[in-house]
Design a protein around this motif. Structure first.
Motif, PDB file in Angstrom:
ATOM      1  N   ARG A 195      22.639 -25.179   3.977  1.00  0.00           N
ATOM      2  CA  ARG A 195      22.342 -26.397   4.743  1.00  0.00           C
ATOM      3  C   ARG A 195      21.180 -27.165   4.133  1.00  0.00           C
ATOM      4  O   ARG A 195      21.195 -28.401   4.068  1.00  0.00           O
ATOM      5  CB  ARG A 195      22.036 -26.043   6.202  1.00  0.00           C
ATOM      6  N   ALA A 196      20.166 -26.435   3.698  1.00  0.00           N
ATOM      7  CA  ALA A 196      18.987 -27.102   3.146  1.00  0.00           C
ATOM      8  C   ALA A 196      19.340 -27.965   1.942  1.00  0.00           C
ATOM      9  O   ALA A 196      18.952 -29.133   1.862  1.00  0.00           O
ATOM     10  CB  ALA A 196      17.935 -26.061   2.764  1.00  0.00           C
ATOM     11  N   VAL A 197      20.099 -27.407   1.017  1.00  0.00           N
ATOM     12  CA  VAL A 197      20.365 -28.140  -0.226  1.00  0.00           C
ATOM     13  C   VAL A 197      21.436 -29.212  -0.032  1.00  0.00           C
ATOM     14  O   VAL A 197      21.296 -30.353  -0.501  1.00  0.00           O
ATOM     15  CB  VAL A 197      20.750 -27.162  -1.360  1.00  0.00           C
ATOM     16  N   HIS A 198      22.524 -28.889   0.689  1.00  0.00           N
ATOM     17  CA  HIS A 198      23.603 -29.867   0.842  1.00  0.00           C
ATOM     18  C   HIS A 198      23.187 -31.039   1.724  1.00  0.00           C
ATOM     19  O   HIS A 198      23.522 -32.197   1.427  1.00  0.00           O
ATOM     20  CB  HIS A 198      24.843 -29.188   1.410  1.00  0.00           C
ATOM     21  N   LEU A 199      22.466 -30.769   2.804  1.00  0.00           N
ATOM     22  CA  LEU A 199      22.008 -31.861   3.662  1.00  0.00           C
ATOM     23  C   LEU A 199      20.959 -32.716   2.964  1.00  0.00           C
ATOM     24  O   LEU A 199      20.878 -33.927   3.207  1.00  0.00           O
ATOM     25  CB  LEU A 199      21.456 -31.308   4.974  1.00  0.00           C
ATOM     26  N   ARG A 200      20.155 -32.109   2.099  1.00  0.00           N
ATOM     27  CA  ARG A 200      19.173 -32.897   1.343  1.00  0.00           C
ATOM     28  C   ARG A 200      19.875 -33.905   0.448  1.00  0.00           C
ATOM     29  O   ARG A 200      19.495 -35.084   0.405  1.00  0.00           O
ATOM     30  CB  ARG A 200      18.296 -31.968   0.499  1.00  0.00           C
ATOM     31  N   VAL A 201      20.896 -33.468  -0.265  1.00  0.00           N
ATOM     32  CA  VAL A 201      21.625 -34.374  -1.153  1.00  0.00           C
ATOM     33  C   VAL A 201      22.395 -35.409  -0.335  1.00  0.00           C
ATOM     34  O   VAL A 201      22.438 -36.605  -0.686  1.00  0.00           O
ATOM     35  CB  VAL A 201      22.577 -33.572  -2.062  1.00  0.00           C
ATOM     36  N   PHE A 202      22.986 -34.967   0.780  1.00  0.00           N
ATOM     37  CA  PHE A 202      23.726 -35.891   1.643  1.00  0.00           C
ATOM     38  C   PHE A 202      22.802 -36.993   2.165  1.00  0.00           C
ATOM     39  O   PHE A 202      23.137 -38.176   2.132  1.00  0.00           O
ATOM     40  CB  PHE A 202      24.341 -35.109   2.805  1.00  0.00           C
TER      41      PHE A 202
END
Length: 279
Positions: free
Chosen positions: A110-117
């Motif tokens: 969640r941390a990495v994918h939501l950051r990019v999103f």
């Protein structure tokens, strides 16, 4: 219904502030006696509520942007930019802290994918606002706007790749250091003399220090405010107690060693498939 969603999206603070206060209330629950009296299954379910609420808030913002496209392009762009700002401010506060070690794999994702999103929401919002502002202007300036949009997009791609590279480096380091700590504990427990145990115990503590540095690192960013830590403080302290107990345990207390090893296995499982020795 559509007008209600657009209105709510355009006035995001009216929705975000009370919802954030509710989340703060949720975060206070673990300290309440009635909460501790619940079964583990119920506590796990309740601890997911902040994350679910955050997902609803993000969905509302995006739905508001989608609904505003036909009526007000500037509002749609603003919604997207606010989504990026909101994630930068609130992301770490919505991540569940209870059962954090068990949920570590999902927490990292969640941390990495939501950051990019969120990054791309901001980039899209900025580009969209610029094109909307120039929609009635001189067409000669559009070539410059096209170049600026391309530059921003390329910057977004570079930033996204940097986030994912950081993610894989961190997972690789977590897997490597947890394995080193496991090996240190095994060597300590197989020691044949008190002198050797003392020496290997010190080595195990140094291995823990190295792992601790990784656990207090943010997954998605190196900045102070935005970003999600690998594990929250309480989970790190619980893991530390298990590791120190294994280091200080007397020979024959295999259950203590197994308890620490099981927690380190969870860290390795969270990093499985994300390890890249070439990064």
């Amino acid at each position: 219904m559509i007008s209600i969603v657009v209105w709510a999206g355009s006035r995001w603070l009216i929705v975000a502030f009370p919802l954030f206060m509710v989340i703060l209330m949720f975060r206070a629950w673990p300290g309440r006696p009635w909460y501790r009296g619940l079964s583990e299954r119920k506590r796990k379910g309740l601890s997911r509520l902040p994350l679910i609420a955050y997902g609803l808030l993000l969905g509302l913002m995006l739905l508001g942007a989608a609904m505003a496209v036909q009526t007000d392009g500037s509002q749609a762009a603003l919604n997207l930019m606010v989504t990026w700002v909101m994630h930068s401010i609130y992301a770490s506060g919505f991540e569940p802290e209870e059962f954090a070690l068990e949920r570590m794999r999902g927490r990292l994702s969640r941390a990495v994918h939501l950051r990019v999103f969120a990054l791309w929401c901001g980039i899209t919002g900025v580009a969209w606002l610029a094109w909307w502002a120039m929609s009635g202007g001189d067409a000669r300036y559009r070539i410059f706007l096209s170049g600026a949009t391309l530059t921003i997009a390329l910057g977004g791609i570079a930033a996204s790749l940097k986030v994912y590279t950081r993610f894989r480096k961190l997972c690789t380091a977590l897997n490597r250091q947890s394995q080193r700590l496991l090996r240190s504990l095994e060597e300590l427990w197989n020691a044949s003399s008190d002198e050797e145990r003392l020496k290997l115990g010190q080595a195990a503590r140094r291995s823990w220090d190295d792992l601790h540095e990784l656990l207090v690192t943010k997954v998605d960013t190196g900045f102070d405010i935005p970003g999600v830590f690998v594990l929250p403080e309480d989970a790190i302290e619980e893991l530390k107690q298990a590791v120190m107990a294994a280091i200080d345990a007397a020979p024959g207390e295999e259950a203590v060693l197994q308890r620490a090893a099981n927690r380190l296995f969870v860290i390795q499982a969270a990093c499985r498939g994300r390890v890249d020795a070439m990064t």
